[in-house]
Structures are given as C-alpha cells and as structure tokens.
Design a protein around this motif. Structure first.
Motif, PDB file in Angstrom:
ATOM      1  N   ARG A  11      78.671  24.162 -13.656  1.00  0.00           N
ATOM      2  CA  ARG A  11      78.609  23.668 -12.280  1.00  0.00           C
ATOM      3  C   ARG A  11      79.066  24.758 -11.317  1.00  0.00           C
ATOM      4  O   ARG A  11      80.011  25.495 -11.594  1.00  0.00           O
ATOM      5  CB  ARG A  11      79.489  22.436 -12.114  1.00  0.00           C
ATOM      6  CG  ARG A  11      78.915  21.229 -12.802  1.00  0.00           C
ATOM      7  CD  ARG A  11      79.573  19.927 -12.358  1.00  0.00           C
ATOM      8  NE  ARG A  11      78.904  18.808 -12.993  1.00  0.00           N
ATOM      9  CZ  ARG A  11      79.297  18.259 -14.136  1.00  0.00           C
ATOM     10  NH1 ARG A  11      80.380  18.688 -14.746  1.00  0.00           N
ATOM     11  NH2 ARG A  11      78.613  17.252 -14.652  1.00  0.00           N
ATOM     12  N   ASP A  84      82.326  27.054 -11.238  1.00  0.00           N
ATOM     13  CA  ASP A  84      83.474  26.159 -11.044  1.00  0.00           C
ATOM     14  C   ASP A  84      83.873  25.452 -12.329  1.00  0.00           C
ATOM     15  O   ASP A  84      85.059  25.202 -12.553  1.00  0.00           O
ATOM     16  CB  ASP A  84      83.155  25.104  -9.978  1.00  0.00           C
ATOM     17  CG  ASP A  84      82.937  25.718  -8.615  1.00  0.00           C
ATOM     18  OD1 ASP A  84      83.694  26.629  -8.242  1.00  0.00           O
ATOM     19  OD2 ASP A  84      82.004  25.285  -7.922  1.00  0.00           O
ATOM     20  N   GLU A  85      82.897  25.116 -13.155  1.00  0.00           N
ATOM     21  CA  GLU A  85      83.195  24.327 -14.356  1.00  0.00           C
ATOM     22  C   GLU A  85      82.153  24.597 -15.427  1.00  0.00           C
ATOM     23  O   GLU A  85      80.951  24.567 -15.159  1.00  0.00           O
ATOM     24  CB  GLU A  85      83.177  22.839 -13.999  1.00  0.00           C
ATOM     25  CG  GLU A  85      83.401  21.916 -15.156  1.00  0.00           C
ATOM     26  CD  GLU A  85      83.215  20.456 -14.794  1.00  0.00           C
ATOM     27  OE1 GLU A  85      83.245  19.624 -15.712  1.00  0.00           O
ATOM     28  OE2 GLU A  85      83.030  20.137 -13.606  1.00  0.00           O
TER      29      GLU A  85
END
Length: 95
Positions: A11, A84-85
């Motif tokens: 993400r 981000d992830e």
C-alpha cells in the motif's frame, strides 16, 4: 529453464503515488546493475492505494540474494520509502 516470480502487494498513500512512479526508473536501474538474475518487473495499480509488483528472477537464489540486500542503493531506497505497508510477498516458479 525455469524462472522465479516475486509477487509483492503493498500500500502507498494516494498522495505519494506520483513519487512512487517517479522513483520506479531509478529502482529498476539499480536492480539491473546490482541484482544478479533480475530479468524484469511490472508494477500494477490494484486500487487507489494498493499496488502489485511482479518481478521476474532467473532463479530462487537470485531472489533470496536480492531480499538480503534490501534497499542498499539510492534508487531502490527512494522507491521503498514510498511504501506505507507491505500486504503480502509470495514467490513461485514458472513451468
């Protein structure tokens, strides 16, 4: 010859999508010069904030060696810094 496919889903904040795409050529260039067995990559936008990176390696050992190096070069680091992830990471063999 069999090749190994790396499937990494991650993400990125939608407001960083342009930064991710701008960093992509530098990451690819660093992979081409620093990662033995790197054959190519495709980046797919799955949704507003989710991406899938499909990377082709000559062999599973090449993928493992690349993972061990991490973000060791500026172009790779600039791309990874936008993530981000990490959602998932898988690998498989093309037959």
């Amino acid at each position: 010859m069999t090749t190994t496919m790396e499937l990494t889903r991650f993400r990125v904040s939608p407001d960083h999508a342009d930064l991710l795409l701008a960093a992509r050529p530098g990451m690819i260039a660093d992979f081409q010069t620093d990662r033995a067995g790197f054959l190519g990559a495709k980046l797919i936008r799955m949704s507003e904030d989710e991406w899938l990176d499909i990377v082709e390696w000559r062999a599973p050992e090449d993928f493992a060696a690349s993972r061990a190096k991490g973000a060791n070069l500026p172009g790779i680091r600039a791309f990874f810094d936008q993530i981000d992830e990490l959602v998932s990471m898988e690998e498989g063999t093309v037959r």
